[in-house]
Design a protein around this motif. Sequence first.
Motif, PDB file in Angstrom:
ATOM      1  N   ALA A 142     -38.939 -50.742  -1.051  1.00  0.00           N
ATOM      2  CA  ALA A 142     -38.350 -50.544   0.269  1.00  0.00           C
ATOM      3  C   ALA A 142     -36.932 -51.098   0.344  1.00  0.00           C
ATOM      4  CB  ALA A 142     -39.222 -51.211   1.335  1.00  0.00           C
ATOM      5  N   ILE A 143     -36.672 -52.209  -0.341  1.00  0.00           N
ATOM      6  CA  ILE A 143     -35.361 -52.843  -0.305  1.00  0.00           C
ATOM      7  C   ILE A 143     -35.231 -53.743  -1.523  1.00  0.00           C
ATOM      8  CG2 ILE A 143     -36.105 -54.860   1.027  1.00  0.00           C
ATOM      9  CD1 ILE A 143     -33.437 -54.703   2.543  1.00  0.00           C
ATOM     10  N   SER A 144     -34.008 -53.954  -1.952  1.00  0.00           N
ATOM     11  CA  SER A 144     -33.755 -54.833  -3.094  1.00  0.00           C
ATOM     12  C   SER A 144     -32.490 -55.638  -2.833  1.00  0.00           C
ATOM     13  CB  SER A 144     -33.623 -54.033  -4.396  1.00  0.00           C
ATOM     14  OG  SER A 144     -32.518 -53.142  -4.325  1.00  0.00           O
ATOM     15  N   PHE A 145     -32.414 -56.799  -3.441  1.00  0.00           N
ATOM     16  CA  PHE A 145     -31.281 -57.705  -3.284  1.00  0.00           C
ATOM     17  C   PHE A 145     -30.782 -58.108  -4.665  1.00  0.00           C
ATOM     18  CE2 PHE A 145     -34.066 -58.171   0.338  1.00  0.00           C
ATOM     19  CZ  PHE A 145     -33.208 -58.198   1.435  1.00  0.00           C
ATOM     20  N   PRO A 153     -30.816 -71.828  -5.145  1.00  0.00           N
ATOM     21  CA  PRO A 153     -31.081 -71.110  -3.888  1.00  0.00           C
ATOM     22  C   PRO A 153     -31.031 -72.048  -2.687  1.00  0.00           C
ATOM     23  CG  PRO A 153     -32.690 -70.521  -5.568  1.00  0.00           C
ATOM     24  CD  PRO A 153     -31.917 -71.679  -6.108  1.00  0.00           C
ATOM     25  N   SER A 154     -30.595 -71.525  -1.579  1.00  0.00           N
ATOM     26  CA  SER A 154     -30.490 -72.304  -0.349  1.00  0.00           C
ATOM     27  C   SER A 154     -31.346 -71.670   0.738  1.00  0.00           C
ATOM     28  CB  SER A 154     -29.034 -72.386   0.122  1.00  0.00           C
ATOM     29  OG  SER A 154     -28.530 -71.091   0.402  1.00  0.00           O
ATOM     30  N   PHE A 155     -31.630 -72.472   1.776  1.00  0.00           N
ATOM     31  CA  PHE A 155     -32.426 -71.956   2.889  1.00  0.00           C
ATOM     32  C   PHE A 155     -31.650 -70.887   3.655  1.00  0.00           C
ATOM     33  CE2 PHE A 155     -34.015 -72.131   7.285  1.00  0.00           C
ATOM     34  CZ  PHE A 155     -35.371 -71.898   7.061  1.00  0.00           C
ATOM     35  N   GLU A 156     -30.319 -71.005   3.704  1.00  0.00           N
ATOM     36  CA  GLU A 156     -29.515 -69.977   4.366  1.00  0.00           C
ATOM     37  C   GLU A 156     -29.644 -68.638   3.660  1.00  0.00           C
ATOM     38  OE1 GLU A 156     -28.513 -72.953   3.578  1.00  0.00           O
ATOM     39  OE2 GLU A 156     -28.135 -73.894   5.524  1.00  0.00           O
ATOM     40  N   GLU A 157     -29.721 -68.670   2.331  1.00  0.00           N
ATOM     41  CA  GLU A 157     -29.889 -67.441   1.567  1.00  0.00           C
ATOM     42  C   GLU A 157     -31.244 -66.799   1.859  1.00  0.00           C
ATOM     43  OE1 GLU A 157     -29.367 -65.959  -3.094  1.00  0.00           O
ATOM     44  OE2 GLU A 157     -29.447 -68.098  -2.578  1.00  0.00           O
ATOM     45  N   ALA A 158     -32.290 -67.628   1.917  1.00  0.00           N
ATOM     46  CA  ALA A 158     -33.616 -67.104   2.229  1.00  0.00           C
ATOM     47  C   ALA A 158     -33.662 -66.550   3.655  1.00  0.00           C
ATOM     48  CB  ALA A 158     -34.666 -68.206   2.056  1.00  0.00           C
ATOM     49  N   SER A 159     -32.999 -67.221   4.590  1.00  0.00           N
ATOM     50  CA  SER A 159     -32.964 -66.737   5.974  1.00  0.00           C
ATOM     51  C   SER A 159     -32.234 -65.402   6.080  1.00  0.00           C
ATOM     52  CB  SER A 159     -32.291 -67.783   6.869  1.00  0.00           C
ATOM     53  OG  SER A 159     -32.985 -69.010   6.842  1.00  0.00           O
ATOM     54  N   SER A 160     -31.156 -65.252   5.310  1.00  0.00           N
ATOM     55  CA  SER A 160     -30.423 -63.986   5.327  1.00  0.00           C
ATOM     56  C   SER A 160     -31.279 -62.841   4.793  1.00  0.00           C
ATOM     57  CB  SER A 160     -29.146 -64.113   4.494  1.00  0.00           C
ATOM     58  OG  SER A 160     -28.299 -65.124   5.003  1.00  0.00           O
ATOM     59  N   ILE A 161     -32.084 -63.119   3.765  1.00  0.00           N
ATOM     60  CA  ILE A 161     -32.964 -62.087   3.213  1.00  0.00           C
ATOM     61  C   ILE A 161     -34.010 -61.681   4.239  1.00  0.00           C
ATOM     62  CG2 ILE A 161     -34.721 -61.649   1.450  1.00  0.00           C
ATOM     63  CD1 ILE A 161     -33.103 -63.451  -0.419  1.00  0.00           C
ATOM     64  N   VAL A 162     -34.580 -62.660   4.937  1.00  0.00           N
ATOM     65  CA  VAL A 162     -35.578 -62.359   5.974  1.00  0.00           C
ATOM     66  C   VAL A 162     -34.950 -61.556   7.106  1.00  0.00           C
ATOM     67  CG1 VAL A 162     -37.111 -63.385   7.701  1.00  0.00           C
ATOM     68  CG2 VAL A 162     -37.028 -64.331   5.388  1.00  0.00           C
ATOM     69  N   ASP A 163     -33.736 -61.918   7.515  1.00  0.00           N
ATOM     70  CA  ASP A 163     -33.062 -61.183   8.589  1.00  0.00           C
ATOM     71  C   ASP A 163     -32.775 -59.741   8.158  1.00  0.00           C
ATOM     72  OD1 ASP A 163     -33.095 -63.407  10.182  1.00  0.00           O
ATOM     73  OD2 ASP A 163     -31.069 -64.064   9.635  1.00  0.00           O
ATOM     74  N   THR A 164     -32.388 -59.537   6.900  1.00  0.00           N
ATOM     75  CA  THR A 164     -32.111 -58.187   6.409  1.00  0.00           C
ATOM     76  C   THR A 164     -33.380 -57.345   6.385  1.00  0.00           C
ATOM     77  OG1 THR A 164     -30.321 -59.079   5.044  1.00  0.00           O
ATOM     78  CG2 THR A 164     -31.121 -56.861   4.523  1.00  0.00           C
ATOM     79  N   ILE A 165     -34.483 -57.935   5.961  1.00  0.00           N
ATOM     80  CA  ILE A 165     -35.758 -57.211   5.967  1.00  0.00           C
ATOM     81  C   ILE A 165     -36.143 -56.811   7.388  1.00  0.00           C
ATOM     82  CG2 ILE A 165     -38.237 -57.459   5.524  1.00  0.00           C
ATOM     83  CD1 ILE A 165     -37.556 -59.187   3.124  1.00  0.00           C
ATOM     84  N   LYS A 166     -35.911 -57.690   8.335  1.00  0.00           N
ATOM     85  CA  LYS A 166     -36.234 -57.381   9.726  1.00  0.00           C
ATOM     86  C   LYS A 166     -35.301 -56.304  10.285  1.00  0.00           C
ATOM     87  CE  LYS A 166     -36.794 -59.545  14.264  1.00  0.00           C
ATOM     88  NZ  LYS A 166     -36.665 -60.821  15.038  1.00  0.00           N
TER      89      LYS A 166
END
Length: 288
Positions: A142-145, A153-166
């Motif tokens: 469905a999506i790739s990064f 890795p940082s928490f900001e990076e993980a948050s950005s991935i979650v926001d992109t999925i949403k």
Amino acid sequence: MLTAVSRNVACKAPMSMQVRNMATLKEIQQRLKSVQNIEKITKSMKMIASTKVAKAQRGMETARTFGVASNSLFANAETKAAEDSKLLYVAASSDRGLCGGIHSSVSKATRRAIEQHPDALVAILGDKPKAQLGRVVRNNIAISFNQIGKDMPSFEEASSIVDTIKEQGIEFDSANIVYNKFISVVSYEASVIPAYSQEAFKASPNFAVYEIEDDVLANLQEFSFANSLYWAMVEGHAAEMCAKRAAMENATQNAGEMISKLTMTYNRGRQAVITNELIDIITGASAL
């Protein structure tokens, strides 16, 4: 007549191939120099990976603490995905190579999960697992990064991935994050961290105990998903650094063994050349 010619050619062919395959001293010396340069590179990469291992392990312990605390919320609420729920698999790896079977471990575990749930969607973190999974489960992606794994890795990076999925409108009831679980500096295994949607958490048997409002529940779901994803990325990064250090150590040892063999071959060839020259000198002196 033709038979005699063909026999002569057949007899001369192995001689010419043998001469053509024999390496000269200059070729051996060039090969030795290139292997020595490779040994310097692999030794430097091993030292760099060794310095990153300690930092990665410290970050992994912190991320694991927060991740276990976040997942205990779902464990106490007894949250489970329904049989007909929408599944999302997140293959968490990186873009970097030269680290053994790190990427293959995540790809194989994700592929086995997709075989059991053919309708599940896949989100891929990293170009390496994307190349491996794209040949098998291309229709499920469905999506790739990319640009993953260059640094810690940082928490900001993980948050950005979650926001992109949403933002992409990818809906799921249960998200299974496939990552490499760090066991020791020489061992890792593919494991899964579950994450759930807002509706799945509300349907939990013990959800009423928490008394969470709807607006808070939405933020809690996004935070727990990002926290679990951050945990998986950091722990996978620690396993990758240990695997890279082991791979570079093995490469350095192999280069050292090859250097020893090439040095011995070069010395033997050089000694043979000197011996032949001495024989020619002695033979010439005897003739005079």
